[in-house]
Design a protein around this motif. Structure first.
Motif, PDB file in Angstrom:
ATOM      1  N   GLU A   9       2.283   8.614  -4.390  1.00 47.62           N
ATOM      2  CA  GLU A   9       3.645   8.094  -4.310  1.00 47.62           C
ATOM      3  C   GLU A   9       3.962   7.588  -2.906  1.00 47.62           C
ATOM      4  O   GLU A   9       4.609   6.554  -2.738  1.00 47.62           O
ATOM      5  CB  GLU A   9       4.659   9.173  -4.728  1.00 47.62           C
ATOM      6  N   GLU A  10       3.500   8.325  -1.883  1.00 48.75           N
ATOM      7  CA  GLU A  10       3.709   7.888  -0.502  1.00 48.75           C
ATOM      8  C   GLU A  10       3.033   6.543  -0.270  1.00 48.75           C
ATOM      9  O   GLU A  10       3.614   5.641   0.333  1.00 48.75           O
ATOM     10  CB  GLU A  10       3.135   8.910   0.485  1.00 48.75           C
ATOM     11  N   PHE A  11       1.792   6.420  -0.752  1.00 54.47           N
ATOM     12  CA  PHE A  11       1.084   5.152  -0.586  1.00 54.47           C
ATOM     13  C   PHE A  11       1.781   4.049  -1.374  1.00 54.47           C
ATOM     14  O   PHE A  11       1.898   2.918  -0.898  1.00 54.47           O
ATOM     15  CB  PHE A  11      -0.373   5.267  -1.030  1.00 54.47           C
TER      16      PHE A  11
ATOM     17  N   HIS B 194      -5.823   6.183   4.360  1.00 53.37           N
ATOM     18  CA  HIS B 194      -6.419   7.291   3.610  1.00 53.37           C
ATOM     19  C   HIS B 194      -5.359   7.917   2.719  1.00 53.37           C
ATOM     20  O   HIS B 194      -4.312   8.341   3.196  1.00 53.37           O
ATOM     21  CB  HIS B 194      -6.987   8.336   4.576  1.00 53.37           C
ATOM     22  N   VAL B 195      -5.647   7.951   1.428  1.00 50.91           N
ATOM     23  CA  VAL B 195      -4.780   8.618   0.458  1.00 50.91           C
ATOM     24  C   VAL B 195      -5.540   9.840  -0.016  1.00 50.91           C
ATOM     25  O   VAL B 195      -6.607   9.722  -0.628  1.00 50.91           O
ATOM     26  CB  VAL B 195      -4.441   7.694  -0.734  1.00 50.91           C
ATOM     27  N   LYS B 196      -5.026  11.024   0.292  1.00 53.12           N
ATOM     28  CA  LYS B 196      -5.728  12.273  -0.003  1.00 53.12           C
ATOM     29  C   LYS B 196      -6.090  12.357  -1.487  1.00 53.12           C
ATOM     30  O   LYS B 196      -5.231  12.299  -2.352  1.00 53.12           O
ATOM     31  CB  LYS B 196      -4.849  13.456   0.401  1.00 53.12           C
ATOM     32  N   GLY B 197      -7.412  12.492  -1.745  1.00 54.40           N
ATOM     33  CA  GLY B 197      -7.895  12.634  -3.115  1.00 54.40           C
ATOM     34  C   GLY B 197      -8.081  11.324  -3.860  1.00 54.40           C
ATOM     35  O   GLY B 197      -8.385  11.339  -5.051  1.00 54.40           O
ATOM     36  N   TYR B 198      -7.922  10.183  -3.185  1.00 55.27           N
ATOM     37  CA  TYR B 198      -8.024   8.882  -3.844  1.00 55.27           C
ATOM     38  C   TYR B 198      -8.733   7.873  -2.956  1.00 55.27           C
ATOM     39  O   TYR B 198      -8.779   8.024  -1.736  1.00 55.27           O
ATOM     40  CB  TYR B 198      -6.623   8.328  -4.169  1.00 55.27           C
ATOM     41  N   ARG B 199      -9.276   6.841  -3.596  1.00 54.45           N
ATOM     42  CA  ARG B 199      -9.818   5.669  -2.906  1.00 54.45           C
ATOM     43  C   ARG B 199      -9.036   4.469  -3.397  1.00 54.45           C
ATOM     44  O   ARG B 199      -8.591   4.426  -4.547  1.00 54.45           O
ATOM     45  CB  ARG B 199     -11.298   5.456  -3.244  1.00 54.45           C
ATOM     46  N   ILE B 200      -8.881   3.495  -2.528  1.00 52.32           N
ATOM     47  CA  ILE B 200      -8.174   2.268  -2.894  1.00 52.32           C
ATOM     48  C   ILE B 200      -9.196   1.331  -3.535  1.00 52.32           C
ATOM     49  O   ILE B 200     -10.296   1.149  -3.022  1.00 52.32           O
ATOM     50  CB  ILE B 200      -7.534   1.616  -1.656  1.00 52.32           C
ATOM     51  N   THR B 201      -8.842   0.759  -4.671  1.00 51.67           N
ATOM     52  CA  THR B 201      -9.744  -0.139  -5.387  1.00 51.67           C
ATOM     53  C   THR B 201      -8.952  -1.306  -5.955  1.00 51.67           C
ATOM     54  O   THR B 201      -7.721  -1.265  -6.001  1.00 51.67           O
ATOM     55  CB  THR B 201     -10.500   0.614  -6.502  1.00 51.67           C
ATOM     56  N   LYS B 202      -9.647  -2.353  -6.333  1.00 47.40           N
ATOM     57  CA  LYS B 202      -9.015  -3.489  -7.017  1.00 47.40           C
ATOM     58  C   LYS B 202      -9.757  -3.716  -8.314  1.00 47.40           C
ATOM     59  O   LYS B 202     -10.980  -3.767  -8.352  1.00 47.40           O
ATOM     60  CB  LYS B 202      -9.121  -4.770  -6.176  1.00 47.40           C
ATOM     61  N   ILE B 203      -9.000  -3.847  -9.383  1.00 47.25           N
ATOM     62  CA  ILE B 203      -9.575  -4.184 -10.678  1.00 47.25           C
ATOM     63  C   ILE B 203      -8.835  -5.416 -11.179  1.00 47.25           C
ATOM     64  O   ILE B 203      -7.610  -5.390 -11.311  1.00 47.25           O
ATOM     65  CB  ILE B 203      -9.467  -3.016 -11.678  1.00 47.25           C
ATOM     66  N   LYS B 204      -9.606  -6.492 -11.386  1.00 47.82           N
ATOM     67  CA  LYS B 204      -9.045  -7.784 -11.805  1.00 47.82           C
ATOM     68  C   LYS B 204      -7.935  -8.217 -10.858  1.00 47.82           C
ATOM     69  O   LYS B 204      -6.885  -8.702 -11.281  1.00 47.82           O
ATOM     70  CB  LYS B 204      -8.553  -7.723 -13.249  1.00 47.82           C
TER      71      LYS B 204
ATOM     72  N   PRO C 204     -15.264  -1.502  15.359  1.00 51.09           N
ATOM     73  CA  PRO C 204     -15.162  -0.678  14.148  1.00 51.09           C
ATOM     74  C   PRO C 204     -13.861   0.128  14.144  1.00 51.09           C
ATOM     75  O   PRO C 204     -13.359   0.520  15.194  1.00 51.09           O
ATOM     76  CB  PRO C 204     -16.381   0.235  14.229  1.00 51.09           C
ATOM     77  N   ILE C 205     -13.366   0.355  12.944  1.00 51.78           N
ATOM     78  CA  ILE C 205     -12.176   1.177  12.784  1.00 51.78           C
ATOM     79  C   ILE C 205     -12.626   2.627  12.776  1.00 51.78           C
ATOM     80  O   ILE C 205     -13.389   3.043  11.907  1.00 51.78           O
ATOM     81  CB  ILE C 205     -11.439   0.823  11.469  1.00 51.78           C
ATOM     82  N   LYS C 206     -12.190   3.397  13.764  1.00 51.43           N
ATOM     83  CA  LYS C 206     -12.665   4.778  13.904  1.00 51.43           C
ATOM     84  C   LYS C 206     -11.661   5.794  13.363  1.00 51.43           C
ATOM     85  O   LYS C 206     -12.033   6.885  12.997  1.00 51.43           O
ATOM     86  CB  LYS C 206     -12.971   5.082  15.365  1.00 51.43           C
ATOM     87  N   ASN C 207     -10.395   5.438  13.332  1.00 50.91           N
ATOM     88  CA  ASN C 207      -9.360   6.343  12.827  1.00 50.91           C
ATOM     89  C   ASN C 207      -8.490   5.593  11.835  1.00 50.91           C
ATOM     90  O   ASN C 207      -8.300   4.378  11.952  1.00 50.91           O
ATOM     91  CB  ASN C 207      -8.486   6.864  13.972  1.00 50.91           C
ATOM     92  N   TYR C 208      -7.958   6.319  10.865  1.00 51.89           N
ATOM     93  CA  TYR C 208      -7.055   5.699   9.907  1.00 51.89           C
ATOM     94  C   TYR C 208      -5.778   5.282  10.626  1.00 51.89           C
ATOM     95  O   TYR C 208      -5.287   5.989  11.512  1.00 51.89           O
ATOM     96  CB  TYR C 208      -6.693   6.672   8.785  1.00 51.89           C
ATOM     97  N   LEU C 209      -5.234   4.123  10.236  1.00 55.19           N
ATOM     98  CA  LEU C 209      -3.947   3.705  10.784  1.00 55.19           C
ATOM     99  C   LEU C 209      -2.828   4.579  10.224  1.00 55.19           C
ATOM    100  O   LEU C 209      -1.866   4.897  10.909  1.00 55.19           O
ATOM    101  CB  LEU C 209      -3.654   2.240  10.438  1.00 55.19           C
ATOM    102  N   LYS C 210      -2.998   4.960   8.949  1.00 50.16           N
ATOM    103  CA  LYS C 210      -1.978   5.771   8.298  1.00 50.16           C
ATOM    104  C   LYS C 210      -2.641   6.612   7.216  1.00 50.16           C
ATOM    105  O   LYS C 210      -3.549   6.152   6.530  1.00 50.16           O
ATOM    106  CB  LYS C 210      -0.913   4.859   7.690  1.00 50.16           C
ATOM    107  N   GLU C 211      -2.189   7.865   7.103  1.00 52.12           N
ATOM    108  CA  GLU C 211      -2.687   8.756   6.052  1.00 52.12           C
ATOM    109  C   GLU C 211      -1.540   9.134   5.135  1.00 52.12           C
ATOM    110  O   GLU C 211      -0.413   9.344   5.578  1.00 52.12           O
ATOM    111  CB  GLU C 211      -3.310  10.001   6.669  1.00 52.12           C
ATOM    112  N   PHE C 212      -1.855   9.238   3.848  1.00 51.71           N
ATOM    113  CA  PHE C 212      -0.858   9.564   2.832  1.00 51.71           C
ATOM    114  C   PHE C 212      -1.301  10.819   2.091  1.00 51.71           C
ATOM    115  O   PHE C 212      -2.467  10.952   1.732  1.00 51.71           O
ATOM    116  CB  PHE C 212      -0.712   8.403   1.840  1.00 51.71           C
TER     117      PHE C 212
ATOM    118  N   LEU D 251      -9.301  -1.717   3.504  1.00 49.54           N
ATOM    119  CA  LEU D 251      -8.138  -0.869   3.207  1.00 49.54           C
ATOM    120  C   LEU D 251      -8.512   0.612   3.274  1.00 49.54           C
ATOM    121  O   LEU D 251      -7.772   1.423   3.810  1.00 49.54           O
ATOM    122  CB  LEU D 251      -7.559  -1.207   1.834  1.00 49.54           C
ATOM    123  N   ASN D 252      -9.687   0.957   2.729  1.00 45.52           N
ATOM    124  CA  ASN D 252     -10.122   2.355   2.745  1.00 45.52           C
ATOM    125  C   ASN D 252     -10.493   2.827   4.140  1.00 45.52           C
ATOM    126  O   ASN D 252     -10.456   4.016   4.430  1.00 45.52           O
ATOM    127  CB  ASN D 252     -11.286   2.566   1.776  1.00 45.52           C
TER     128      ASN D 252
END
Length: 108
Positions: free
Chosen positions: A20-22, A46-56, A8-16, A41-42
């Motif tokens: 804009e950083e992401f 980690h992007v502070k205040g956001y979740r990564i999603t895909k639409i279409k 399992p992934i226990k820590n984020y590889l990268k936080e933004f 990806l989530n």
């Protein structure tokens, strides 16, 4: 045959801190990131205040309130549930007493 071991992934590889950083990171790693599921990806980023999603099939960021998410450790114990049940019984009894009092004081 070599067996892959997945952990399992226990820590984020990268936080933004900002989208804009992401976005800059995404621009440099677009092909690699598009191959991954949003769930993975989530867990990885980690992007502070956001979740990564895909639409279409298009990767996007969705506003997200992290404060509403409780960590897994915050489970309610059986004792806590029993205390809550007892409190509810007391509250019900108090409400019934108040209703009875009101009914005796108000003429029909």
């Amino acid at each position: 045959m070599d067996l892959k071991i997945l952990e399992p992934i226990k820590n984020y590889l990268k936080e933004f801190n900002t989208p804009e950083e992401f976005n800059n990171f995404y621009s440099l790693n677009k092909d690699e990131l598009n191959k991954l599921t949003t769930h993975k990806l989530n867990k990885m980023y980690h992007v502070k205040g956001y979740r990564i999603t895909k639409i279409k099939g298009v990767l996007m960021l969705k506003k997200w309130d992290d404060s509403k998410v409780k960590p897994n450790e915050e489970f309610v114990s059986v004792n806590d549930i029993e205390e809550i049940r007892e409190d509810i019984k007391k509250i019900k009894a108090t409400v019934n007493n108040i209703i009875e009092f009101i009914n005796t004081k108000i003429p029909s």
